[in-house]
Design a protein around this motif. Structure first.
Motif, PDB file in Angstrom:
ATOM      1  N   ASP A  83     -26.034  64.734 -35.588  1.00 35.98           N
ATOM      2  CA  ASP A  83     -27.040  63.855 -34.988  1.00 35.98           C
ATOM      3  C   ASP A  83     -26.438  62.494 -34.647  1.00 35.98           C
ATOM      4  N   SER A  84     -25.357  62.552 -33.863  1.00 40.24           N
ATOM      5  CA  SER A  84     -24.604  61.339 -33.554  1.00 40.24           C
ATOM      6  C   SER A  84     -24.510  61.095 -32.056  1.00 40.24           C
ATOM      7  N   TRP A  85     -25.579  61.349 -31.337  1.00 38.02           N
ATOM      8  CA  TRP A  85     -25.575  61.161 -29.894  1.00 38.02           C
ATOM      9  C   TRP A  85     -25.298  59.714 -29.527  1.00 38.02           C
ATOM     10  N   ASP A  86     -25.746  58.773 -30.363  1.00 40.23           N
ATOM     11  CA  ASP A  86     -25.568  57.363 -30.057  1.00 40.23           C
ATOM     12  C   ASP A  86     -24.111  56.919 -30.141  1.00 40.23           C
ATOM     13  N   VAL A  87     -23.268  57.676 -30.810  1.00 43.45           N
ATOM     14  CA  VAL A  87     -21.862  57.315 -30.959  1.00 43.45           C
ATOM     15  C   VAL A  87     -20.960  58.188 -30.087  1.00 43.45           C
ATOM     16  N   THR A  88     -21.341  59.438 -29.859  1.00 40.28           N
ATOM     17  CA  THR A  88     -20.440  60.385 -29.184  1.00 40.28           C
ATOM     18  C   THR A  88     -20.649  60.485 -27.677  1.00 40.28           C
ATOM     19  N   TRP A  89     -21.610  59.764 -27.109  1.00 42.98           N
ATOM     20  CA  TRP A  89     -21.862  59.899 -25.675  1.00 42.98           C
ATOM     21  C   TRP A  89     -20.653  59.540 -24.812  1.00 42.98           C
ATOM     22  N   PRO A  90     -19.730  58.650 -25.205  1.00 41.71           N
ATOM     23  CA  PRO A  90     -18.560  58.415 -24.352  1.00 41.71           C
ATOM     24  C   PRO A  90     -17.667  59.648 -24.201  1.00 41.71           C
ATOM     25  N   GLY A  91     -17.883  60.658 -25.003  1.00 41.99           N
ATOM     26  CA  GLY A  91     -17.131  61.899 -24.860  1.00 41.99           C
ATOM     27  C   GLY A  91     -17.396  62.588 -23.531  1.00 41.99           C
ATOM     28  N   PHE A  92     -18.553  62.329 -22.928  1.00 42.34           N
ATOM     29  CA  PHE A  92     -18.839  62.918 -21.622  1.00 42.34           C
ATOM     30  C   PHE A  92     -17.975  62.288 -20.529  1.00 42.34           C
ATOM     31  N   SER A 124     -13.715  55.489 -21.680  1.00 45.91           N
ATOM     32  CA  SER A 124     -14.272  56.292 -22.760  1.00 45.91           C
ATOM     33  C   SER A 124     -13.792  55.790 -24.120  1.00 45.91           C
ATOM     34  N   LEU A 125     -12.509  55.522 -24.252  1.00 48.12           N
ATOM     35  CA  LEU A 125     -11.980  55.020 -25.527  1.00 48.12           C
ATOM     36  C   LEU A 125     -12.544  53.644 -25.866  1.00 48.12           C
ATOM     37  N   LEU A 126     -12.742  52.804 -24.858  1.00 48.54           N
ATOM     38  CA  LEU A 126     -13.339  51.496 -25.100  1.00 48.54           C
ATOM     39  C   LEU A 126     -14.763  51.644 -25.620  1.00 48.54           C
ATOM     40  N   PHE A 127     -15.557  52.503 -24.961  1.00 44.88           N
ATOM     41  CA  PHE A 127     -16.925  52.718 -25.422  1.00 44.88           C
ATOM     42  C   PHE A 127     -16.957  53.359 -26.810  1.00 44.88           C
ATOM     43  N   PHE A 128     -16.056  54.313 -27.063  1.00 46.34           N
ATOM     44  CA  PHE A 128     -15.978  54.897 -28.406  1.00 46.34           C
ATOM     45  C   PHE A 128     -15.705  53.805 -29.441  1.00 46.34           C
ATOM     46  N   ALA A 129     -14.750  52.939 -29.162  1.00 45.04           N
ATOM     47  CA  ALA A 129     -14.406  51.884 -30.113  1.00 45.04           C
ATOM     48  C   ALA A 129     -15.577  50.942 -30.343  1.00 45.04           C
ATOM     49  N   VAL A 130     -16.221  50.506 -29.266  1.00 41.47           N
ATOM     50  CA  VAL A 130     -17.317  49.547 -29.395  1.00 41.47           C
ATOM     51  C   VAL A 130     -18.491  50.152 -30.164  1.00 41.47           C
ATOM     52  N   PHE A 131     -18.889  51.356 -29.787  1.00 39.64           N
ATOM     53  CA  PHE A 131     -20.058  51.944 -30.432  1.00 39.64           C
ATOM     54  C   PHE A 131     -19.754  52.440 -31.837  1.00 39.64           C
TER      55      PHE A 131
END
Length: 168
Positions: A83-92, A124-131
């Motif tokens: 249930d981690s949609w808020d963190v994993t969305w940059p994976g798209f 994507s990596l930037l958004f992963f890091a920030v979120f």
């Protein structure tokens, strides 16, 4: 090939039953949690199989949807299980970069394709890091006492360390 599919289905069912901890599991719940592993990931693997076993090197374009679907399926499966949609969305965003990278790697190696690949991967990596850092901050600071304990420890060290330096 049939043994592999049956094995994967049994592993997923067994994992679902194990994670469910004895509560009754309906077929709808299994589809609800494992739809990426049942539909999206196999479709991505199908595109890869088409390329590597039947059309290579003529149809490298099959790797673009294959890489996108496979990576997006993994992101969806992780998001469903934890249930981690808020963190994993940059994976798209990373999924598109992976699909293009596979096309570049196994295709004609057009160097201009590296521009969108690098932009999408960096974004994507930037958004992963920030979120991810934001989620860690919320867990540690807002919901947990760890940040307060760290600040108290730093304050105590400053008081003790500062008094030793003045005496010396």
């Amino acid at each position: 090939m049939n043994r592999i599919i049956i094995g994967i289905v049994f592993i997923l069912l067994g994992g679902g039953l194990y994670l469910n901890q004895g509560h009754p599991v309906g077929l709808g719940e299994l589809f609800g949690y494992y739809w990426p592993s049942l539909f999206v990931i196999p479709l991505g693997l199908f595109f890869h199989w088409l390329y590597f076993s039947m059309t290579a090197p003529r149809a490298a374009g099959l790797l673009i949807p294959g890489g996108i679907l496979f990576t997006a399926g993994i992101v969806c499966q992780v998001s469903m299980l934890f249930d981690s949609w808020d963190v994993t969305w940059p994976g798209f965003i990373m999924a598109v970069a992976v699909g293009l990278l596979e096309f570049y790697w196994f295709g004609a190696r057009n160097r201009y394709l590296l521009i969108p690949i690098n932009i999408l991967a960096a974004l994507s990596l930037l958004f992963f890091a920030v979120f991810t850092l934001g989620a860690l901050y919320n867990q540690l600071v807002v919901k947990g006492p760890i940040f307060g304990i760290v600040l108290m420890a730093l304050g105590a060290y400053a008081l003790i360390g500062g008094s030793r330096k003045r005496k010396a």
